[in-house]
Motif scaffolding. Structure first.
Motif, PDB file in Angstrom:
ATOM      1  N   MET A 350       0.824  -1.197   0.000  1.00 18.94           N
ATOM      2  CA  MET A 350       0.000   0.000   0.000  1.00 18.94           C
ATOM      3  C   MET A 350       0.868   1.260   0.000  1.00 18.94           C
ATOM      4  SD  MET A 350      -2.836  -1.476  -0.041  1.00 18.94           S
ATOM      5  CE  MET A 350      -3.055  -3.251  -0.001  1.00 18.94           C
ATOM      6  N   LYS A 351       0.283   2.357  -0.412  1.00 19.83           N
ATOM      7  CA  LYS A 351       1.015   3.623  -0.414  1.00 19.83           C
ATOM      8  C   LYS A 351       1.321   4.090   1.006  1.00 19.83           C
ATOM      9  CE  LYS A 351       1.387   4.777  -4.818  1.00 19.83           C
ATOM     10  NZ  LYS A 351       0.590   5.826  -5.467  1.00 19.83           N
ATOM     11  N   SER A 358      -7.179  -1.078   7.327  1.00 24.38           N
ATOM     12  CA  SER A 358      -8.538  -0.800   6.861  1.00 24.38           C
ATOM     13  C   SER A 358      -8.993  -1.823   5.830  1.00 24.38           C
ATOM     14  CB  SER A 358      -8.593   0.608   6.251  1.00 24.38           C
ATOM     15  OG  SER A 358      -9.831   0.835   5.620  1.00 24.38           O
ATOM     16  N   ILE A 359      -8.099  -2.167   4.903  1.00 30.11           N
ATOM     17  CA  ILE A 359      -8.459  -3.104   3.839  1.00 30.11           C
ATOM     18  C   ILE A 359      -8.683  -4.504   4.402  1.00 30.11           C
ATOM     19  CG2 ILE A 359      -7.534  -4.282   1.796  1.00 30.11           C
ATOM     20  CD1 ILE A 359      -6.257  -1.525   1.072  1.00 30.11           C
ATOM     21  N   THR A 395     -13.428 -14.586  -5.910  1.00 30.16           N
ATOM     22  CA  THR A 395     -14.092 -14.104  -4.691  1.00 30.16           C
ATOM     23  C   THR A 395     -13.144 -13.240  -3.868  1.00 30.16           C
ATOM     24  OG1 THR A 395     -15.553 -16.031  -4.581  1.00 30.16           O
ATOM     25  CG2 THR A 395     -15.188 -14.830  -2.518  1.00 30.16           C
ATOM     26  N   ALA A 396     -11.895 -13.700  -3.734  1.00 26.92           N
ATOM     27  CA  ALA A 396     -10.900 -12.934  -2.979  1.00 26.92           C
ATOM     28  C   ALA A 396     -10.606 -11.602  -3.656  1.00 26.92           C
ATOM     29  CB  ALA A 396      -9.611 -13.750  -2.840  1.00 26.92           C
ATOM     30  N   LEU A 397     -10.477 -11.609  -4.973  1.00 22.14           N
ATOM     31  CA  LEU A 397     -10.210 -10.371  -5.703  1.00 22.14           C
ATOM     32  C   LEU A 397     -11.351  -9.379  -5.552  1.00 22.14           C
ATOM     33  CD1 LEU A 397      -8.691 -11.901  -8.969  1.00 22.14           C
ATOM     34  CD2 LEU A 397      -7.447 -10.535  -7.271  1.00 22.14           C
ATOM     35  N   GLU A 398     -12.577  -9.868  -5.613  1.00 20.96           N
ATOM     36  CA  GLU A 398     -13.739  -8.989  -5.449  1.00 20.96           C
ATOM     37  C   GLU A 398     -13.764  -8.371  -4.055  1.00 20.96           C
ATOM     38  OE1 GLU A 398     -18.645  -9.094  -5.787  1.00 20.96           O
ATOM     39  OE2 GLU A 398     -17.479 -10.938  -6.014  1.00 20.96           O
ATOM     40  N   ALA A 399     -13.507  -9.193  -3.038  1.00 20.45           N
ATOM     41  CA  ALA A 399     -13.487  -8.684  -1.663  1.00 20.45           C
ATOM     42  C   ALA A 399     -12.367  -7.660  -1.480  1.00 20.45           C
ATOM     43  CB  ALA A 399     -13.315  -9.834  -0.681  1.00 20.45           C
ATOM     44  N   PHE A 400     -11.210  -7.940  -2.084  1.00 22.00           N
ATOM     45  CA  PHE A 400     -10.077  -7.018  -1.965  1.00 22.00           C
ATOM     46  C   PHE A 400     -10.381  -5.695  -2.660  1.00 22.00           C
ATOM     47  CE2 PHE A 400      -5.985  -5.514  -3.854  1.00 22.00           C
ATOM     48  CZ  PHE A 400      -5.415  -5.065  -2.679  1.00 22.00           C
ATOM     49  N   THR A 407     -11.769   2.005   1.270  1.00 17.71           N
ATOM     50  CA  THR A 407     -10.635   2.757   1.828  1.00 17.71           C
ATOM     51  C   THR A 407     -10.428   4.057   1.055  1.00 17.71           C
ATOM     52  OG1 THR A 407      -9.556   0.731   2.578  1.00 17.71           O
ATOM     53  CG2 THR A 407      -8.158   2.665   2.321  1.00 17.71           C
ATOM     54  N   GLU A 408     -10.563   3.989  -0.260  1.00 17.62           N
ATOM     55  CA  GLU A 408     -10.450   5.184  -1.105  1.00 17.62           C
ATOM     56  C   GLU A 408     -11.519   6.206  -0.743  1.00 17.62           C
ATOM     57  OE1 GLU A 408      -8.695   4.655  -5.614  1.00 17.62           O
ATOM     58  OE2 GLU A 408     -10.598   3.747  -5.107  1.00 17.62           O
ATOM     59  N   GLU A 409     -12.729   5.745  -0.548  1.00 17.53           N
ATOM     60  CA  GLU A 409     -13.829   6.642  -0.194  1.00 17.53           C
ATOM     61  C   GLU A 409     -13.544   7.346   1.141  1.00 17.53           C
ATOM     62  OE1 GLU A 409     -17.403   4.092  -2.379  1.00 17.53           O
ATOM     63  OE2 GLU A 409     -17.053   3.897  -0.216  1.00 17.53           O
ATOM     64  N   THR A 410     -12.961   6.606   2.076  1.00 14.13           N
ATOM     65  CA  THR A 410     -12.601   7.207   3.362  1.00 14.13           C
ATOM     66  C   THR A 410     -11.522   8.273   3.175  1.00 14.13           C
ATOM     67  OG1 THR A 410     -13.105   5.134   4.503  1.00 14.13           O
ATOM     68  CG2 THR A 410     -11.708   6.706   5.690  1.00 14.13           C
ATOM     69  N   LEU A 411     -10.549   8.000   2.319  1.00 13.26           N
ATOM     70  CA  LEU A 411      -9.482   8.960   2.057  1.00 13.26           C
ATOM     71  C   LEU A 411     -10.045  10.236   1.434  1.00 13.26           C
ATOM     72  CD1 LEU A 411      -6.713   6.653   0.540  1.00 13.26           C
ATOM     73  CD2 LEU A 411      -6.659   7.793   2.749  1.00 13.26           C
ATOM     74  N   VAL A 412     -10.957  10.075   0.483  1.00 13.35           N
ATOM     75  CA  VAL A 412     -11.571  11.244  -0.197  1.00 13.35           C
ATOM     76  C   VAL A 412     -12.333  12.078   0.831  1.00 13.35           C
ATOM     77  CG1 VAL A 412     -13.316  11.958  -1.855  1.00 13.35           C
ATOM     78  CG2 VAL A 412     -11.680  10.153  -2.448  1.00 13.35           C
ATOM     79  N   ALA A 413     -13.082  11.392   1.723  1.00 17.90           N
ATOM     80  CA  ALA A 413     -13.846  12.111   2.742  1.00 17.90           C
ATOM     81  C   ALA A 413     -12.925  12.893   3.681  1.00 17.90           C
ATOM     82  CB  ALA A 413     -14.702  11.130   3.527  1.00 17.90           C
TER      83      ALA A 413
END
Length: 417
Positions: A350-351, A358-359, A395-400, A407-413
């Motif tokens: 992650m960056k 969070s992820i 399934t794992a890729l979709e969940a990830f 997490t992106e939405e939280t960062l934008v907020a």
């Protein structure tokens, strides 16, 4: 069955309050009660797709029926060795490991865990060479007993534990020149993971280990490969070092060796390294090492890996998983810095360090497990069983990806605030 609150209290009062908090707030506030294949079940019957894989243990998934059957059968015969007669299962396992590892790695010591294998390897290297110094790498992880901790590369786990084993040196990973410069007349061996696991799933340059092998040969020191996490087919070859076309003087195995059913570790070495055992076969021993229960599990595991083509399967499924993760990265580069690994030993960096927690929390809510790498908490690892199917990877890729989006939405907020 104890209720969750009771188990949580017992953790706080008798194991570790911090561990109780970590599990609770990491999204894993449940009790594991059963497991089968690639799934773990909690006390409410919820099913979790296991992509953490017990940090590399469950190469065959949970409770593989042939491995459990072998152990149950042996339990009714002789579970633990008397140590006064020949042990046929230990002998068979040793032969099978020598064959699987190949390249003159003919002699085995069977122990109970990865950290025990590291401890034994340090001791054997000193006995075989008559020299004390062990070189290892920064950010490495070799275990948490005193010798293995000494050659591990993160200070956090060492603080307050000293003095540790003397005559240990750490050099940067993937730096052959640093290795050459560190070797002197007191050097016994270079100990290294072919792919750093807890360091963040770090893959070296393609030519790196050929350079390492030449340096060790030229300088007259041993090369010890810690394949505790990367071995047993995990990376799409039986040993990760097989990808680099070279063989070590000793290879260390554990985790997946017991097929996810029994704890077991092994040191597999050349005849030259094994000379101390020829002079004194009891120079290094283990009360429970080589017990029949663990050996029966390991023998069954090796048979299944070969019969079912799981090494090649790990390569194929790993490529599919990796491609999916890279596609997600391409869409979310403000969160994801890198995707790397080999076979089904994959890491996503992650960056920022806080993103991983969070992820993983969001993935747990979707009933998919993944975990940090211990020495680099920016990296989430994916190490599902080698029997994982494409649909389960999807399934794992979709969940990830959903977790990354949240997490992106939280960062934008937060940026708007």
């Amino acid at each position: 069955m104890n209720d969750l609150k009771t188990t949580e209290r017992r953790y706080k009062e008798h194991i570790s309050p911090s561990m109780a908090r970590l599990l609770k707030f990491g999204g894993f506030y449940a009790q594991e009660v059963s497991a089968e294949g690639v799934y773990i079940y909690d006390e409410k019957g919820n099913k979790y797709l296991d992509c953490s894989g017990g940090y590399g243990i469950f190469i065959l998934g949970h409770r593989h029926p042939e491995v459990t059957a072998a152990v149950k059968d042996q339990l009714d015969k002789m579970p633990i060795s008397s140590h006064v007669f020949f042990n046929p299962l230990q002998a068979e396992l040793s032969e099978r490991l020598a064959s699987a590892c190949g390249g003159g790695l003919d002699y085995c010591f069977i122990c109970n865990s990865g950290t025990e294998a590291v401890e034994g390897a340090i001791k054997i290297a000193r006995l075989a060479t008559g020299k004390p110094t062990i070189i290892s790498t920064t950010n490495a992880f070799h275990g948490k007993t005193m010798g293995s901790l000494s050659v591990s590369g993160r200070e956090m786990y060492k603080n307050g534990c000293g003095p540790l084993l003397p005559e240990t040196i750490h050099i940067p990973f993937n730096d052959a020149e640093a290795l050459a410069n560190a070797i002197d007349e007191n050097t016994a061996a270079f100990l290294c993971e072919p792919i750093q696991g807890e360091g963040g799933i770090i893959v070296p340059d393609r030519e790196h280990f050929a350079k390492v092998r030449k340096i060790c040969d030229d300088k007259g020191i041993l090369f010890i490969a810690d394949e505790v996490q990367s071995g047993m087919g995990r990376t799409g070859s039986f040993l990760a070092l097989d990808k680099f076309g070279i063989k070590p003087d000793m290879v260390l195995l554990a985790k997946g060796l017991g097929g996810g059913v029994m704890p077991i570790g092994a040191i597999v070495a050349t005849k030259e390294v094994w000379q101390p055992f020829f002079k004194n076969p009891t120079i290094h021993t283990s009360t429970f090492g080589g017990n029949q229960l663990a050996c029966s599990a390991a023998i069954a595991t090796l048979k299944i890996i070969e019969r079912d083509g799981l090494v090649e399967r790990a390569k194929k499924m790993g490529e599919y998983f990796s491609e999916g993760l890279r596609a997600i990265k391409a869409k979310h580069e403000d969160v994801i810095a890198d995707v790397r690994g080999a076979g089904l030993m994959l890491g996503v960096e992650m960056k920022e360090e806080g993103y991983g927690g969070s992820i993983m929390y969001e993935m747990a809510k979707s009933h998919v497990t993944a975990v940090y790498t211990l020495n680099n908490q920016k990296v989430i690892r994916f190490e599902p069983a080698l029997i994982v199917e494409k649909e389960q990877i999807e399934t794992a890729l979709e969940a990830f990806e959903n977790a990354v989006i949240r997490t992106e939405e939280t960062l934008v907020a937060k940026r708007k605030d």
